[in-house]
Design a protein around this motif. Structure first.
Motif, PDB file in Angstrom:
ATOM      1  N   GLN A 131       1.159 163.716  25.297  1.00  0.00           N
ATOM      2  CA  GLN A 131       0.798 162.940  26.471  1.00  0.00           C
ATOM      3  C   GLN A 131      -0.694 162.929  26.754  1.00  0.00           C
ATOM      4  O   GLN A 131      -1.128 162.449  27.782  1.00  0.00           O
ATOM      5  CB  GLN A 131       1.532 163.507  27.702  1.00  0.00           C
TER       6      GLN A 131
ATOM      7  N   ASP B 144       2.937 157.655  32.067  1.00  0.00           N
ATOM      8  CA  ASP B 144       3.242 158.379  30.833  1.00  0.00           C
ATOM      9  C   ASP B 144       4.660 158.108  30.352  1.00  0.00           C
ATOM     10  O   ASP B 144       4.951 158.212  29.167  1.00  0.00           O
ATOM     11  CB  ASP B 144       3.053 159.878  31.103  1.00  0.00           C
ATOM     12  N   GLN B 145       5.538 157.744  31.289  1.00  0.00           N
ATOM     13  CA  GLN B 145       6.935 157.559  30.914  1.00  0.00           C
ATOM     14  C   GLN B 145       7.295 156.107  30.618  1.00  0.00           C
ATOM     15  O   GLN B 145       8.469 155.786  30.444  1.00  0.00           O
ATOM     16  CB  GLN B 145       7.835 158.074  32.049  1.00  0.00           C
TER      17      GLN B 145
ATOM     18  N   PRO C 287      -2.793 158.829  41.996  1.00  0.00           N
ATOM     19  CA  PRO C 287      -2.616 159.704  40.821  1.00  0.00           C
ATOM     20  C   PRO C 287      -1.157 159.799  40.365  1.00  0.00           C
ATOM     21  O   PRO C 287      -0.894 159.926  39.176  1.00  0.00           O
ATOM     22  CB  PRO C 287      -3.129 161.060  41.312  1.00  0.00           C
ATOM     23  N   TYR C 288      -0.221 159.757  41.327  1.00  0.00           N
ATOM     24  CA  TYR C 288       1.192 159.777  40.912  1.00  0.00           C
ATOM     25  C   TYR C 288       1.497 158.566  40.037  1.00  0.00           C
ATOM     26  O   TYR C 288       2.140 158.677  38.998  1.00  0.00           O
ATOM     27  CB  TYR C 288       2.119 159.741  42.127  1.00  0.00           C
TER      28      TYR C 288
ATOM     29  N   ASP D 260       0.047 158.973  36.624  1.00  0.00           N
ATOM     30  CA  ASP D 260       0.740 159.956  35.782  1.00  0.00           C
ATOM     31  C   ASP D 260       2.125 159.485  35.367  1.00  0.00           C
ATOM     32  O   ASP D 260       2.580 159.766  34.263  1.00  0.00           O
ATOM     33  CB  ASP D 260       0.854 161.297  36.515  1.00  0.00           C
TER      34      ASP D 260
ATOM     35  N   ASP E 235       9.269 155.561  27.456  1.00  0.00           N
ATOM     36  CA  ASP E 235      10.661 156.016  27.585  1.00  0.00           C
ATOM     37  C   ASP E 235      11.526 155.018  28.338  1.00  0.00           C
ATOM     38  O   ASP E 235      12.699 154.867  28.054  1.00  0.00           O
ATOM     39  CB  ASP E 235      10.716 157.320  28.416  1.00  0.00           C
TER      40      ASP E 235
ATOM     41  N   GLU F 198       7.524 176.189  44.171  1.00  0.00           N
ATOM     42  CA  GLU F 198       8.554 176.436  45.197  1.00  0.00           C
ATOM     43  C   GLU F 198       9.368 177.681  44.942  1.00  0.00           C
ATOM     44  O   GLU F 198       9.594 178.482  45.800  1.00  0.00           O
ATOM     45  CB  GLU F 198       9.536 175.277  45.205  1.00  0.00           C
TER      46      GLU F 198
ATOM     47  N   PRO G 106       0.279 165.327  39.886  1.00  0.00           N
ATOM     48  CA  PRO G 106      -1.042 164.690  39.824  1.00  0.00           C
ATOM     49  C   PRO G 106      -2.141 165.742  39.789  1.00  0.00           C
ATOM     50  O   PRO G 106      -2.003 166.815  40.366  1.00  0.00           O
ATOM     51  CB  PRO G 106      -1.126 163.909  41.138  1.00  0.00           C
TER      52      PRO G 106
ATOM     53  N   MET H  36      22.038 159.534  41.477  1.00  0.00           N
ATOM     54  CA  MET H  36      20.952 159.709  40.508  1.00  0.00           C
ATOM     55  C   MET H  36      20.487 158.364  39.953  1.00  0.00           C
ATOM     56  O   MET H  36      19.307 158.143  39.710  1.00  0.00           O
ATOM     57  CB  MET H  36      21.409 160.593  39.353  1.00  0.00           C
TER      58      MET H  36
ATOM     59  N   ASP I  63      16.504 167.726  36.696  1.00  0.00           N
ATOM     60  CA  ASP I  63      15.161 167.286  37.116  1.00  0.00           C
ATOM     61  C   ASP I  63      14.641 168.216  38.199  1.00  0.00           C
ATOM     62  O   ASP I  63      13.524 168.717  38.133  1.00  0.00           O
ATOM     63  CB  ASP I  63      15.204 165.861  37.681  1.00  0.00           C
ATOM     64  N   ALA I  64      15.468 168.438  39.220  1.00  0.00           N
ATOM     65  CA  ALA I  64      15.030 169.288  40.330  1.00  0.00           C
ATOM     66  C   ALA I  64      14.802 170.716  39.851  1.00  0.00           C
ATOM     67  O   ALA I  64      13.894 171.404  40.330  1.00  0.00           O
ATOM     68  CB  ALA I  64      16.064 169.263  41.441  1.00  0.00           C
TER      69      ALA I  64
ATOM     70  N   PHE J 134      14.812 162.980  44.088  1.00  0.00           N
ATOM     71  CA  PHE J 134      16.230 162.739  44.282  1.00  0.00           C
ATOM     72  C   PHE J 134      16.802 163.645  45.372  1.00  0.00           C
ATOM     73  O   PHE J 134      17.446 163.195  46.297  1.00  0.00           O
ATOM     74  CB  PHE J 134      16.982 162.982  42.980  1.00  0.00           C
ATOM     75  N   ASP J 135      16.533 164.931  45.222  1.00  0.00           N
ATOM     76  CA  ASP J 135      17.076 165.891  46.167  1.00  0.00           C
ATOM     77  C   ASP J 135      16.638 165.574  47.592  1.00  0.00           C
ATOM     78  O   ASP J 135      17.399 165.675  48.534  1.00  0.00           O
ATOM     79  CB  ASP J 135      16.561 167.287  45.803  1.00  0.00           C
TER      80      ASP J 135
ATOM     81  N   SER K 151       8.766 166.181  31.642  1.00  0.00           N
ATOM     82  CA  SER K 151       8.951 164.970  32.443  1.00  0.00           C
ATOM     83  C   SER K 151       9.454 163.821  31.594  1.00  0.00           C
ATOM     84  O   SER K 151       9.966 162.838  32.104  1.00  0.00           O
ATOM     85  CB  SER K 151       7.637 164.565  33.111  1.00  0.00           C
ATOM     86  N   ARG K 152       9.289 163.969  30.278  1.00  0.00           N
ATOM     87  CA  ARG K 152       9.770 162.911  29.400  1.00  0.00           C
ATOM     88  C   ARG K 152      11.197 163.214  28.965  1.00  0.00           C
ATOM     89  O   ARG K 152      11.736 164.269  29.256  1.00  0.00           O
ATOM     90  CB  ARG K 152       8.891 162.838  28.161  1.00  0.00           C
ATOM     91  N   MET K 153      11.780 162.281  28.232  1.00  0.00           N
ATOM     92  CA  MET K 153      13.172 162.451  27.835  1.00  0.00           C
ATOM     93  C   MET K 153      13.325 163.279  26.571  1.00  0.00           C
ATOM     94  O   MET K 153      14.401 163.771  26.283  1.00  0.00           O
ATOM     95  CB  MET K 153      13.831 161.085  27.635  1.00  0.00           C
ATOM     96  N   GLN K 154      12.197 163.343  25.799  1.00  0.00           N
ATOM     97  CA  GLN K 154      12.316 164.146  24.584  1.00  0.00           C
ATOM     98  C   GLN K 154      11.065 165.015  24.451  1.00  0.00           C
ATOM     99  O   GLN K 154      10.021 164.681  25.008  1.00  0.00           O
ATOM    100  CB  GLN K 154      12.503 163.288  23.327  1.00  0.00           C
TER     101      GLN K 154
ATOM    102  N   GLU L 237      23.600 170.305  39.579  1.00  0.00           N
ATOM    103  CA  GLU L 237      23.765 168.880  39.331  1.00  0.00           C
ATOM    104  C   GLU L 237      22.505 168.229  38.798  1.00  0.00           C
ATOM    105  O   GLU L 237      22.532 167.078  38.403  1.00  0.00           O
ATOM    106  CB  GLU L 237      24.094 168.169  40.646  1.00  0.00           C
ATOM    107  N   ASP L 238      21.430 168.913  38.884  1.00  0.00           N
ATOM    108  CA  ASP L 238      20.187 168.178  38.749  1.00  0.00           C
ATOM    109  C   ASP L 238      19.128 168.967  37.987  1.00  0.00           C
ATOM    110  O   ASP L 238      18.388 169.757  38.567  1.00  0.00           O
ATOM    111  CB  ASP L 238      19.676 167.841  40.155  1.00  0.00           C
TER     112      ASP L 238
ATOM    113  N   LEU M 280      -0.404 166.413  32.048  1.00  0.00           N
ATOM    114  CA  LEU M 280       0.991 165.997  32.047  1.00  0.00           C
ATOM    115  C   LEU M 280       1.864 166.998  31.305  1.00  0.00           C
ATOM    116  O   LEU M 280       1.420 167.652  30.368  1.00  0.00           O
ATOM    117  CB  LEU M 280       1.112 164.631  31.384  1.00  0.00           C
TER     118      LEU M 280
END
Lengths: 380, 803
Positions: free
Chosen positions: B605, A146-147, A139-140, A143, A150, B247, B294, A264, B282-283, A325-326, B302-305, B279-280, B298
């Protein structure tokens, strides 16, 4: 073979001139591997023909005597100093040989475990994930597709090389940083070579073999999925560059920030493969762990400092689902920590210095010498 | 089915909701839901309207949760305007339970008939509870609200409430939060304003609020100039995963929540996230539950725009230092999956609860500001809602329009409140037609007169398609017979109904017929319903046209569907022209029958496989003489030299956003900076063409326009992406509305109007205030010209937004 006519037989020294001619043309095509062979001095290039005809015309001015062997100076035997005399491609082959001679492995079949060894000492333990784990990760991969829109430009340009991406972060150019660019290419190559063994041993199927809906963006490569080659290479390069930079902290005003960017970038390169549909997140986990070790070995062998690295272990059950990343960062710091998959009491592995790799390393350091203070006795 | 049922008797399901609900809960759910990934959710959302005009004090229902053995109904926190607000639109989440083990009913198992249970629940349980609360309040000496009389409370008690339900998008279970709702105001860290506002009396407070999709609240453009703190005071991320899986929440979860689904991030939370993940980003968003996972729909961050990043940047990004303490941001991030079905099924409940949230938090910010500065000012609020749909009555009476308008009118009694919305992007999409008197042609003298529409369904469309036909009040449905003919020749015929009950509370489905393809296979449904205020509508819903649909469901044939409207009467000519009123209330001949195809595109999406259907009209001229898109209607009466003899039903004018027609909405169009002409897609108001140079302008139109295209070769305008540092070009009127909102906010900041001035100007949506900023009056142009008021509105914003 140029047609030098009936005089050729009486000028035995022409043989050396012939090879000189091809060597001359080689100097001007330094990066072209195909010219490495001394080969035929007859070619389509006009210069060979011109060189040869002029050679004939002037050779008489050098006389007819024997070379005075008392005046022949030899190069140092088996010295890394000579490396500057060889081409980049030849150097790479030497470095690869230098690296692979120490790389070994051992298998525990019953437990699906592989031990990668350096000079007979295990430095990385890898356990194969279960089929169930791979299925759970599908599933990851779906999903992440989708990118693709991009990230397709990145994915396609990263098919063969990741050097440009790290070069962008550090502002590297061919004229200023030829050795660092060589370093990145080399480390990437070494990591790519080294990971083929675990790939072969683990023998894990690619995502699109398990789920027909993935339809990857790029053709699936001809080797096993786990660990990920790109993740290994990116992590190895990242580790080596971080080490390099930390020895030259004054060169960039934003030294720490660049290190963040390098990490990164390595992460993004790894995840791009999941987006493309050719890797599971766990492939990147294992690749990142392994690549970090390869990078550490390289740094230990090449660098001026650490001569030991800690052994690491990748235990699939100790990692969570997606590759972040982390978490990768944490994993790299805590390879001895059991919770991140390391063995409880990590052994320290001695890594002998390599003169050859050290030569390259010193030349790279010199490229980041702006602002460096020289202390007495410090080697650059 | 007739409408003879008297209010208060046992409800028939057909009176409880409309044709969309009927389709979605009967056939539609098998077709459309799997793509939307929501068929297993047990959390349905609704907006209920109390039809007898009764208003219920919001304070009695704020955050209420009630259950019986079959049903759980849960309301979000409601804005009460300090107890003064009485509302008629109730947003809520509903769960069905069945069996002794109280198993949750998933959406796919919910049927139209279950609405009866819901109605009963309200009738029996809900109003009892409200009445009980009212009694408790007045017994304890608190007036429930200044104007709630004993009589209206008795009305509640006597269960005379007749409700109408709108069904909206289900809630993703991973985002649901079932802790009890308890409102909580964190310390926002307001400090006394430093100079240049030394005099507390001069201090003004402006709040720019956004309701959108994919809002990166940690983006550097929404922080103070020194980058140290966020300027977002509150963000309700309706689509964020909640405590169990989140989290960040695990470390701070309490026993209550302020929001029933998603997560709320207040300024202290956002600042803490910024510290932890500096710094992040995304995190950061991962920890906030806003990245794709999953098994769940979606997520745009998660996308850039994303839409929301761009719109918020235009609205309030990079705010100048001088006023950054006085201009605050409230954001509501709708669950993006609710936008995936473009047909209008999705977002009412989410938008309405968002508005309540914004108004409530605005009050909290206001209080904190006043406490810090010793002032007593009211927050001046501008809300930007860059959303829309193509269907609806287009006169401000759609349910969501009425609900938002009601709230805005209430707040305007005491504080400046504005709403900006885009005009829409469907000007050239061929989604709107108007059937006029002259289109009813007779083949011979005594034959019934018939008008024809051609509706083209694209092949390989994986979502349902909808066409709405709205009858003007002067043309009751009993005079019309409608026939829907499929490309394969099968016909479905329906005659309208005479209504005895003319009361506005008589809403619901009056008649319905299955539309069959050949061999008796059901592929659609034709419905006659009465919408709010008694407006009559024929609605045609057709199944997807793609092959290989789930479970071998039948596909509707693609191609030309013919819709025939026939005027029935012994003497058809006796039915007079359809009269209506123009904007300036002079009598207009022939308003016509408005026909709208619902928007049906694969957005975001969702990968729903939607393909847009459209009208085909051979009278329409698609290209002008220069070869560019024809931007005027092909009707004689407009540009007679070009349109001689033309009587197209297809219209560009009238494509205005169906969600933006309430009087309190400021409608913003888009134009091309390089040419000063309207962007080709920018929707506009309805026009009627009586004769050469004799045009009537109907209904709501564009008020003002802003740049949405830099030039013909540089599409869109640049704005923020989802991470600090990403910039993207986005096209569409969605970017125009926030630009106007931004300028309005700036003008509100500096304005010295009195409370009376504000109240008086509210009726014209603060137009005089807009004039004080850098607006250019639109030059005089021929009617319907791309640079005329008909496209651009009265003013254009010349100062372009630059990120």
């Amino acid at each position: 073979m140029p047609l030098l006519g009936p005089f050729h037989a009486s000028h035995a020294s022409h043989a050396s001139h012939a090879s000189h001619a091809s060597h001359a043309s080689h100097a001007s095509h330094a990066s072209h591997a195909s010219h490495a062979s001394g080969g035929s001095s007859f070619s389509a290039y006009g210069s060979e023909t011109g060189l040869q005809s002029s050679a004939q015309a002037i050779v008489h001015a050098a006389g007819f005597g024997e070379i005075n062997n008392m005046r022949v100076k030899a190069l140092k035997f088996s010295s890394s100093d000579n490396l500057s005399r060889w081409s980049v491609n030849i150097r790479r082959q030497i470095f690869v040989g230098e690296f692979l001679r120490n790389l070994d492995w051992e298998i525990e079949s019953a437990k699906s475990i592989l031990h990668m060894k350096w000079a007979s000492m295990p430095f990385f333990k890898l356990k194969r994930p279960t089929a169930r784990r791979f299925a759970q990760e599908l599933p990851y991969v779906r999903d992440y597709a989708d990118q693709r829109a991009d990230r397709s430009a990145e994915i396609l340009s990263q098919l063969d090389s990741i050097t440009d991406y790290f070069a962008m972060v550090l502002g590297l150019t061919g004229s200023r940083n030829p050795f660092t660019l060589e370093l990145i290419g080399l480390v990437s190559h070494l990591a790519g070579q080294a990971v083929m063994i675990p790939k072969h041993v683990m023998a894990c199927r690619r995502p699109d073999e398990l789920d027909g809906r993935l339809m990857p963006l790029i053709p699936t490569p001809g080797h096993s999925s786990f660990p990920s080659g790109h993740a290994t290479q990116a992590a190895a390069v990242s580790t080596v560059l971080q080490s390099l930079l930390s020895q030259c902290p004054d060169h960039f005003p934003d030294h720490q920030e660049r290190i963040s960017l390098i990490k990164m970038m390595a992460h993004r390169i790894a995840v791009n493969r999941t987006v493309a549909g050719v890797h599971f997140p766990i492939d990147s986990w294992a690749g990142a762990f392994f690549g970090t070790k390869v990078g550490e070995i390289f740094t230990a062998a090449a660098g001026t400092k650490v001569g030991h690295i800690s052994a690491a272990c990748f235990e699939p059950s100790k990692t969570k689902g997606d590759f972040f990343f982390d978490d990768m960062h944490e994993a790299q710091k805590a390879t001895t920590d059991q919770s991140s998959g390391g063995s409880p009491k990590s052994k320290m592995i001695k890594v002998d210095k390599s003169d050859e790799l050290g030569w390259l390393w010193r030349n790279c350091i010199a490229e980041f010498a702006v602002g460096a203070r020289r202390r007495r006795g410090q080697t650059s | 089915m007739s409408l003879q049922t008297t209010p208060g008797s046992a409800a028939e399901p057909d009176f409880l909701a409309g044709p969309f609900e009927k389709w979605m809960l009967e056939y539609g759910k098998y077709y459309d839901l799997p793509a939307l990934r929501m068929q297993d959710s047990p959390y349905r959302t609704h907006v209920a309207e109390a039809l007898n005009g009764s208003l219920v004090p919001a304070s009695l229902m704020d955050g209420l949760c009630l259950k019986d053995k079959n049903t759980i109904v849960r309301l979000p926190a409601l804005w009460t305007d300090s107890g003064r607000y009485q509302l008629s639109f109730i947003p809520f989440v509903c769960q069905g339970l069945q069996g002794r083990s109280n198993k949750q009913v998933s959406f796919k198992d919910y049927s139209f008939g279950d609405l009866v249970d819901l109605d009963e629940f309200f009738g029996k349980k809900f109003w009892m509870e409200i009445a009980e609360r009212a009694r408790t309040k007045s017994n304890s000496g608190n007036k429930v609200s200044p104007s709630t009389s004993a009589k209206s409370l008795d009305n509640l008690l006597s269960k005379k409430q007749q409700l109408f339900f709108r069904l909206n998008y289900p809630i993703d279970p991973s985002t649901y939060d079932d802790r009890p709702i308890a409102w909580h105001v964190p310390d926002l860290g307001f400090r006394k304003l430093a100079s240049p506002v030394p005099n507390a009396k001069d201090a003004s407070l402006v709040i720019t609020a956004i309701i959108d999709d994919g809002i990166p609240f940690a983006h550097t453009n929404f922080r103070t100039v020194d980058n140290a703190r966020t300027r977002v005071d509150f963000c309700w991320a309706q689509g964020a995963t909640t405590p169990v899986r989140n989290e960040l929440a695990e470390s701070r979860s309490g026993k209550t929540t302020t929001v029933p689904f998603g997560r709320e991030y207040a300024a202290p939370d956002i600042n803490e996230l910024l510290q932890q993940y500096k710094e992040d980003e995304d995190a950061l968003y991962g920890a906030a539950g806003l990245l794709s996972e999953p098994g769940a729909p979606l997520k745009p961050l998660s996308r850039m725009q994303s839409h929301g990043a761009h719109v918020l940047d235009a609205l309030s990004g990079n705010w100048p230092l001088a006023s950054e303490e006085q201009c605050r941001i409230i954001a509501v991030d709708l669950p993006s999956s609710a936008s995936w079905d473009a047909s209008g099924f999705g977002t009412d409940m989410f938008v309405l609860s968002a508005m309540h949230y914004i108004f409530k938090r605005a009050d909290d910010i206001e209080k904190a500001f006043n406490n810090a500065n010793g002032t007593n000012v009211r927050a001046r609020l501008v809300v930007n809602l860059s959303y829309g749909f193509t269907g609806g009555p287009h006169d401000g009476s759609s349910l969501i329009e009425a609900a938002l308008h009601e709230m805005i009118e209430q707040r305007r009694r005491s504080a400046p409140t504005a709403l900006t919305m885009p005009s829409g992007n469907t000007f050239l999409e061929n989604l709107h037609s108007v059937v006029m008197d002259k289109h009813f042609a007779a083949t011979d003298k005594n034959a019934d007169r018939e008008a024809t529409l051609r509706w083209k369904l694209a092949p390989d469309d994986r979502t349902s398609s909808f066409l709405e036909i709205w009858l003007p009040p002067e043309l009751p449905s009993s005079n019309i017979e409608i026939t829907v003919e499929s490309p394969t020749g099968s016909k479905c015929r329906m005659r309208g109904k005479k209504h005895n009950d003319k009361s506005p509370t008589c809403t619901g489905i009056c008649d319905q017929k299955d539309i069959l393809a050949s061999a008796g296979i059901k592929v659609g449904r034709l419905t006659l319903d009465r919408y709010r205020r008694g407006k009559e509508r024929f609605m045609i819903a057709l199944a997807p046209t793609a092959a290989c649909l789930p479970q071998g469901l039948p596909a509707a044939p693609s191609g030309n569907w013919i819709v025939r409207l026939k005027k029935m009467s012994a003497n058809a000519n006796a039915i007079g022209p359809m009269n209506g009123r123009a904007k300036n209330s002079s009598r207009v001949k022939d308003v016509g029958i408005d026909c709208y195809i619902q928007h049906d595109i694969s957005y975001g999406q969702g990968n729903t496989g939607a393909r847009q259907s459209y009208f085909v009209d051979d009278q329409d001229i698609p290209y002008n003489r220069q070869g560019g898109f024809n931007q005027v209607d092909s009707v004689e009466g407009l540009r007679p030299d070009r349109n001689r003899g033309r009587k197209a039903k297809l219209r560009r004018f009238g494509s205005i956003n169906g969600m933006a027609t309430a009087p309190s909405t400021i409608v913003v169009g888009g134009y091309v900076e390089a040419t000063a002409k309207a962007s080709v897609y920018s929707s506009a108001r309805a026009l009627r063409y009586r004769g050469p140079y004799s045009i009537d302008r109907l209904g709501k139109g564009v008020d003002i326009s802003a740049v949405t295209e830099r030039s013909q070769w540089h599409p869109g305008i640049i704005g923020a992406g989802t991470r600090s540092g990403i910039t993207v070009a986005l096209r569409g009127t969605s970017s125009a509305a926030p630009q106007v909102a931004r300028q309005l906010a700036k003008a509100m900041l500096d304005s010295t109007w009195t409370a009376l001035d504000w109240r008086q100007n509210a009726d014209v949506n603060y137009r005089d205030l807009l004039k004080s900023i850098e607006m250019t009056e639109v030059a005089d142009r021929p009617t319907a010209h791309p640079a005329s008021e008909d496209r651009l509105g009265a003013y254009v914003l010349r100062e372009t937004f630059q990120t």
